[in-house]
Design an enzyme around this catalytic site. Sequence first.
Site, short mmCIF file in Angstrom:
data_model
loop_
_atom_site.label_atom_id
_atom_site.label_comp_id
_atom_site.label_asym_id
_atom_site.label_seq_id
_atom_site.Cartn_x
_atom_site.Cartn_y
_atom_site.Cartn_z
N CYS A 120 -6.95 -27.56 8.28
CA CYS A 120 -5.65 -26.87 8.37
C CYS A 120 -4.74 -27.57 9.39
O CYS A 120 -5.19 -28.38 10.21
CB CYS A 120 -5.84 -25.40 8.75
SG CYS A 120 -6.02 -25.04 10.51
N CYS A 146 -12.52 -27.96 9.50
CA CYS A 146 -11.33 -27.35 8.89
C CYS A 146 -10.21 -28.39 8.78
O CYS A 146 -10.00 -29.19 9.69
CB CYS A 146 -10.86 -26.18 9.77
SG CYS A 146 -9.38 -25.35 9.14
N ASP A 186 0.87 -1.16 0.00
CA ASP A 186 0.00 0.00 0.00
C ASP A 186 0.92 1.22 0.00
O ASP A 186 2.09 1.15 0.33
CB ASP A 186 -0.92 -0.03 1.23
CG ASP A 186 -2.10 0.94 1.06
OD1 ASP A 186 -2.95 0.99 1.95
OD2 ASP A 186 -2.13 1.67 0.02
N PHE A 192 -3.17 6.11 3.24
CA PHE A 192 -4.18 5.68 4.22
C PHE A 192 -3.59 5.63 5.62
O PHE A 192 -4.20 6.07 6.59
CB PHE A 192 -4.70 4.29 3.85
CG PHE A 192 -5.75 3.78 4.78
CD1 PHE A 192 -5.42 2.90 5.80
CD2 PHE A 192 -7.05 4.20 4.65
CE1 PHE A 192 -6.39 2.44 6.68
CE2 PHE A 192 -8.04 3.74 5.53
CZ PHE A 192 -7.70 2.86 6.53
N ASP A 216 -7.70 -7.75 1.18
CA ASP A 216 -6.72 -7.86 2.27
C ASP A 216 -7.38 -7.30 3.53
O ASP A 216 -8.26 -6.42 3.42
CB ASP A 216 -5.47 -7.01 1.97
CG ASP A 216 -5.67 -5.57 2.45
OD1 ASP A 216 -6.26 -4.77 1.70
OD2 ASP A 216 -5.26 -5.26 3.59
N GLY A 232 -11.38 3.83 -0.10
CA GLY A 232 -12.40 4.62 0.57
C GLY A 232 -13.49 3.80 1.22
O GLY A 232 -14.52 4.34 1.63
N GLY A 249 0.80 4.26 1.55
CA GLY A 249 1.13 5.09 2.70
C GLY A 249 0.12 6.17 3.00
O GLY A 249 0.02 6.62 4.14
N CYS A 274 -5.97 -27.31 13.00
CA CYS A 274 -7.16 -28.12 13.33
C CYS A 274 -6.86 -29.62 13.27
O CYS A 274 -7.57 -30.42 13.88
CB CYS A 274 -8.31 -27.75 12.41
SG CYS A 274 -8.93 -26.07 12.77
N HIS A 318 -4.73 -20.39 11.81
CA HIS A 318 -6.05 -20.92 11.46
C HIS A 318 -6.93 -19.84 10.81
O HIS A 318 -7.60 -20.09 9.79
CB HIS A 318 -6.77 -21.47 12.70
CG HIS A 318 -8.22 -21.74 12.44
ND1 HIS A 318 -8.67 -22.86 11.78
CD2 HIS A 318 -9.30 -20.98 12.69
CE1 HIS A 318 -9.98 -22.79 11.65
NE2 HIS A 318 -10.41 -21.67 12.19
C1 6MQ Z 1 -11.16 -3.88 9.65
O1 6MQ Z 1 -9.83 -3.34 9.76
C2 6MQ Z 1 -9.82 -1.97 10.05
O2 6MQ Z 1 -10.23 -1.25 8.90
C3 6MQ Z 1 -9.10 -0.85 8.16
C4 6MQ Z 1 -9.15 -1.60 6.87
N1 6MQ Z 1 -9.85 -0.76 5.95
C5 6MQ Z 1 -9.19 -0.14 4.96
N2 6MQ Z 1 -9.79 0.71 4.10
C6 6MQ Z 1 -8.82 1.18 3.28
C7 6MQ Z 1 -8.87 2.14 2.26
C8 6MQ Z 1 -7.67 2.49 1.62
C9 6MQ Z 1 -7.63 3.53 0.61
O3 6MQ Z 1 -8.67 4.15 0.26
N3 6MQ Z 1 -6.46 3.83 0.06
C10 6MQ Z 1 -5.30 3.19 0.40
N4 6MQ Z 1 -4.14 3.54 -0.20
N5 6MQ Z 1 -5.28 2.20 1.33
C11 6MQ Z 1 -6.44 1.86 1.96
C12 6MQ Z 1 -6.42 0.87 2.98
C13 6MQ Z 1 -7.60 0.55 3.65
N6 6MQ Z 1 -7.87 -0.29 4.70
C14 6MQ Z 1 -7.89 -1.20 8.95
O4 6MQ Z 1 -7.16 0.02 9.10
C15 6MQ Z 1 -7.25 0.41 10.48
C16 6MQ Z 1 -5.91 0.05 11.13
C17 6MQ Z 1 -7.62 1.88 10.57
O5 6MQ Z 1 -8.30 -0.39 11.07
C18 6MQ Z 1 -8.41 -1.57 10.31
#
Ligand code: 6MQ
Length: 375
Positions: free
Chosen positions: A309, A307, A95, A99, A269, A219, A97, A312, A338
Amino acid sequence: MEPAIKYRLIKKEKHTGARLGEIVTPHGTFKTPMFMPVGTQASVKTMAPEDLKEMGAGIILSNTYHLWLRPGEDIVEKAGGLHKFMNWDRGVLTDSGGFQVFSLAKLRDISEEGVAFKSHLNGEKLFLSPEKAIHVENALGADIMMSFDECPPFFESYDYVKKSVERTSRWAERGLIAHQNPATQGLFGIVQGAGFEDLRRQSARDLVGMDFPGYSIGGLSVGESKGEMNRVLDFTTPMLPEDKPRYLMGVGSPDALIDGVIRGVDMFDCVLPTRIARNGTTMTSQGRLVVKNAKYSEDFRPLDPKCDCYVCKNYTRAYIRHLIKADETFGIHLTSYHNLYFLINLMHQVQDAIEQDNLLEFREAFFEEYGYNEN
Ligand SMILES: CO[C@@H]1O[C@H](CNc2nc3cc4c(=O)[nH]c(N)nc4cc3[nH]2)[C@H]2OC(C)(C)O[C@@H]12
């Protein structure tokens, strides 16, 4: 010039937007839909590369923001890049950076040039521009890189999101120009626009016009409801080319993965499986199981009887509960292994359902057994 990343659409599921495909990278070819374990700081927490291979992981994530701050991209570059540094010879995705600046750093100031912020480690004043982010990702050497973008809060105003989308498109263009290794590293554009269909269309149109080898849907998974996420996916994925991979960032619960695949998403991810594992919560076919609960103290069944794995097959709820309660690190290794296997294997089952054109029946049976209700 041969692109670093190629996508091959193998089959479209008859009744949904789901696709069976494969993504070809310089470090291997992997079937999609796929779940990608997150290794933010060049390690999927408590997992050795051998564990990740054994569970069937193809592409794992690392993060530009974190690795830029520590140990520094120059050290990773001197090591020969991320694959050598962490002894992982399959796929790596970083990624960009942006975010992480918004979710981790305090005090930040966003401008046309980029983002000024203070390091979450030592408060040092730093600046990340599209060019800097891309050059760090070039040094890290991931097979798939993300453009530098702004992920606006989902409930921000239309005017703010519109300006943000337009800037993110300009940043994407600057990133393409700054990208130094297009032959070995595929750069993905990230579609933004929050919950506004016309802004998602504007973002998709801008980015598709730049002809990226793949597209991320950003987003989302930032606090909006699953219904909102699915509504945005319903109109966003059809805006993206069918012959390129679609990657939904930060999504990792079983229902959200299945519903994302149904709407045409190929890659996912999330930190969720490893994050909840660290406090003893596991995913099973019958729903979540909090193995540290006292009721499992003499339960000698596996986490999930269905499972297959390594965990398990070899360990019981009672043993894993004991390790977690005794703060034995091996305990969270077992729950993490797991949970990751559960999501990777879920994607393999979804691939089979696409093959057999019965994904909606699979969804219904899975939701029923897992205990999801429709609201
Ligand atoms: C359920 O886990 C929480 O929710 C976040 C994952 N949700 C997420 N949406 C994203 C959107 C973007 C984006 O628009 N642009 C870029 N470049 N990268 C991104 C990375 C992202 N990850 C985890 O991130 C935290 C640590 C805030 O809580 C976790």
